[in-house]
Design an enzyme around this catalytic site. Structure first.
Site, PDB file in Angstrom:
ATOM      1  N   ASP A   1      -2.399   6.059  -3.518  1.00 54.68           N
ATOM      2  CA  ASP A   1      -1.326   5.354  -2.823  1.00 54.68           C
ATOM      3  C   ASP A   1      -0.801   4.243  -3.725  1.00 54.68           C
ATOM      4  O   ASP A   1      -1.216   4.107  -4.874  1.00 54.68           O
ATOM      5  CB  ASP A   1      -1.812   4.821  -1.474  1.00 54.68           C
ATOM      6  CG  ASP A   1      -2.842   3.713  -1.607  1.00 54.68           C
ATOM      7  OD1 ASP A   1      -3.477   3.626  -2.680  1.00 54.68           O
ATOM      8  OD2 ASP A   1      -3.025   2.939  -0.653  1.00 54.68           O
TER       9      ASP A   1
ATOM     10  N   SER B   1       0.817  -1.211   0.000  1.00 50.63           N
ATOM     11  CA  SER B   1       0.000   0.000   0.000  1.00 50.63           C
ATOM     12  C   SER B   1       0.853   1.264   0.000  1.00 50.63           C
ATOM     13  O   SER B   1       1.585   1.526  -0.941  1.00 50.63           O
ATOM     14  CB  SER B   1      -0.958  -0.045   1.197  1.00 50.63           C
ATOM     15  OG  SER B   1      -1.910   0.969   1.143  1.00 50.63           O
TER      16      SER B   1
ATOM     17  N   ASP C   1      -5.942   1.844  -3.763  1.00 45.32           N
ATOM     18  CA  ASP C   1      -7.226   1.613  -3.100  1.00 45.32           C
ATOM     19  C   ASP C   1      -7.653   2.810  -2.261  1.00 45.32           C
ATOM     20  O   ASP C   1      -8.730   2.803  -1.666  1.00 45.32           O
ATOM     21  CB  ASP C   1      -7.216   0.331  -2.265  1.00 45.32           C
ATOM     22  CG  ASP C   1      -6.294   0.389  -1.055  1.00 45.32           C
ATOM     23  OD1 ASP C   1      -5.490   1.342  -0.956  1.00 45.32           O
ATOM     24  OD2 ASP C   1      -6.364  -0.527  -0.211  1.00 45.32           O
TER      25      ASP C   1
ATOM     26  N   ASP D   1      -1.135   1.021  -4.110  1.00 47.49           N
ATOM     27  CA  ASP D   1      -1.993   0.026  -4.753  1.00 47.49           C
ATOM     28  C   ASP D   1      -3.334   0.599  -5.183  1.00 47.49           C
ATOM     29  O   ASP D   1      -4.227  -0.143  -5.576  1.00 47.49           O
ATOM     30  CB  ASP D   1      -2.186  -1.191  -3.851  1.00 47.49           C
ATOM     31  CG  ASP D   1      -2.938  -0.874  -2.563  1.00 47.49           C
ATOM     32  OD1 ASP D   1      -2.918   0.293  -2.132  1.00 47.49           O
ATOM     33  OD2 ASP D   1      -3.548  -1.792  -1.983  1.00 47.49           O
TER      34      ASP D   1
END
EC number: 5.4.2.10
Length: 462
Positions: free
Chosen positions: A250, A112, A254, A252
């Site tokens: 960020d 992340s 999400d 990833d």
């Protein structure tokens, strides 16, 4: 309980086996999160998943991603599971595609917002939600060698299925209906990560006049001085380009944070308030309820109550927000950090989808994000300090530290109903997070400094 090694994947890890944190398993790639560990993690996930079908694996751009995906794939196929590799993708693509293709589950290899040297494993079940605590515990038990296992009756195989990601992009585009962004000047900061796989393309398809920062996958620079954890490059670019808004993701993708034309930050609380207000006006927000975490600003809560709404708070972590939304039939929830979950879009945090919603709602209502922000709420001064502490203190020792607990009570008494104190252990890093908020900035500064000093003094004592 019989302890035995699983011959196909090597000896068990015993007491050194890692556990699941607030967002899967994380650690320094190659050491804490080694290929040997991932081999066993993949195996036990493969054994714990009950549904038939393939297991999907995606990853962000970190340099260690391919190594860890290979190890996880080896473990999963040793457990008899077929693996479909998605390659570089946003985390929310994995649960979406799990449901779409009828997969047994899925993994996302990402840490992340963490630094490039870290990596992690997020695990989803057949319904596309994070693996339940009960099944996480079963994986941990397997890693420790505390369960009998006769092995699978077959060996799985791995195939490349990057073609499936087109379906995820189509889902992003369909989420905004017939709304478009023709000629709207927008800046995207893709932080060298997963968002590079899709974000620019979908915004351009909708007609945005786009400026892209950090727009190629780069495993050595992901999250470094960019993205949602460092908004200065985005703020400067939005102002310099004369854009009406900008979005930063960020690693990833999400989560998402936005900035307006004046460079002001629009965090997850503001997104919930603005999007929630639209749904409330449309009579599409059951019970006028929003779900947020204990980190959400008190100013947000007070403003939402003035609109006649209710804010339900949960522990930190989008899985807790998800559980509360399902339990209460809520339509919208999320975290201040930028994880936003919408029942109408699969209840999975998706930074790109959230950015599309915010941008098209503004453009469709002919209102600038800066004007919309002015109409939302005034956040109370809030300060968050991370105190590095030993792992034993992070896990449980801090809650029994009487000097720290007494200082928290003093701070709460000093601020009364116009302030809050929150002390919690990070689920992914060796730190204790100390947060103070109040209408009075001087109280925020005073008590944050004092509580952080108390934590450092008493939890780091020899």
């Amino acid at each position: 309980m019989v302890q035995r090694a699983v011959p196909s994947i090597g000896p068990s890890l015993g007491s050194s086996a890692p556990g699941f944190g607030t967002d899967g398993i994380r650690g320094r790639a190659g050491t804490e999160l080694s290929p040997a560990l991932c081999l066993q993690v993949g195996y036990w996930i493969g054994r714990v998943l009950k549904a038939d079908g393939p297991v999907l694996i995606g990853m962000d751009s970190r340099s260690s991603g391919s190594m860890l995906v290979a190890a996880l794939t080896a473990g999963l196929t040793a457990a008899g599971r077929d693996v479909w590799e998605l390659g570089l993708c946003a985390t929310p693509a994995v649960p979406l595609l799990i449901r779409e293709v009828g997969a047994a589950g899925g993994l996302m290899v990402s840490a992340s917002h963490n630094p490039p040297a870290d990596n992690g494993i997020k695990v989803f079940g057949a319904d596309g939600t994070k693996l339940s605590a009960e099944r996480q515990a079963r994986v941990e038990t397997g890693l420790r060698g505390e369960v009998e296992d006769d092995g699978p009756s077959r060996c799985g195989r791995s195939v490349q299925r990057q073609d499936l990601l087109r379906s995820y992009q189509d889902k992003l585009l369909s989420s905004v209906g017939d709304r478009r962004l023709n000629g709207v000047p927008i800046v995207l900061d893709l932080c060298w990560g997963s968002a590079t796989a899709c974000a620019a393309e979908v915004f351009q398809t909708l007609g945005a006049d786009l400026t892209v920062l950090h727009g190629q996958p780069d495993g050595e620079r992901i999250n470094v001085a960019c993205g949602s954890t460092q908004l200065d490059p985005l703020r400067q670019a939005v102002v310099a380009q004369g854009a009406v808004m900008g979005f930063a993701f960020d690693g990833d993708a999400d989560r998402m944070l936005a900035v307006d034309a004046r460079g002001r930050v629009v965090d997850g609380d503001h997104v919930l308030y603005l999007w929630g207000s639209v749904l409330q006006d449309q009579k599409a927000l059951p019970g006028d309820r929003l779900v947020a975490t204990v980190m959400s600003n008190l100013g947000f809560e007070r403003a939402w109550e003035r609109r006649g709404g209710e804010l339900e708070r949960t522990p930190v972590g989008d899985q807790h927000v998800h559980a509360a939304m399902v339990a209460n039939g809520a339509a919208l929830g999320g975290e201040q950090s930028g994880h936003i979950l919408a029942a109408s879009h699969g209840l999975c945090g998706d930074g790109v989808l959230t950015a599309l919603q915010l941008a098209t709602l503004c453009h469709g209502q002919d209102i600038a994000l800066s004007d919309w922000l002015d109409r939302s709420f005034k956040a109370y001064p809030q300060k968050l300090v991370n105190v590095t502490v030993p792992d034993r203190a992070r896990r449980k020792g801090w809650s029994s530290c009487m000097p720290l607990q007494e200082a928290v009570l003093q701070a709460e008494a000093s601020m009364g109903a116009a302030g809050r104190v929150l002390v919690r252990a990070s689920g992914t890093e060796p730190v204790l997070r100390v947060m103070v908020e109040s209408e009075d900035q001087s109280l925020v500064d005073r008590w944050t400094q004092h509580l952080a000093a108390m934590a450092d003094e008493h939890l780091n004592a020899a």
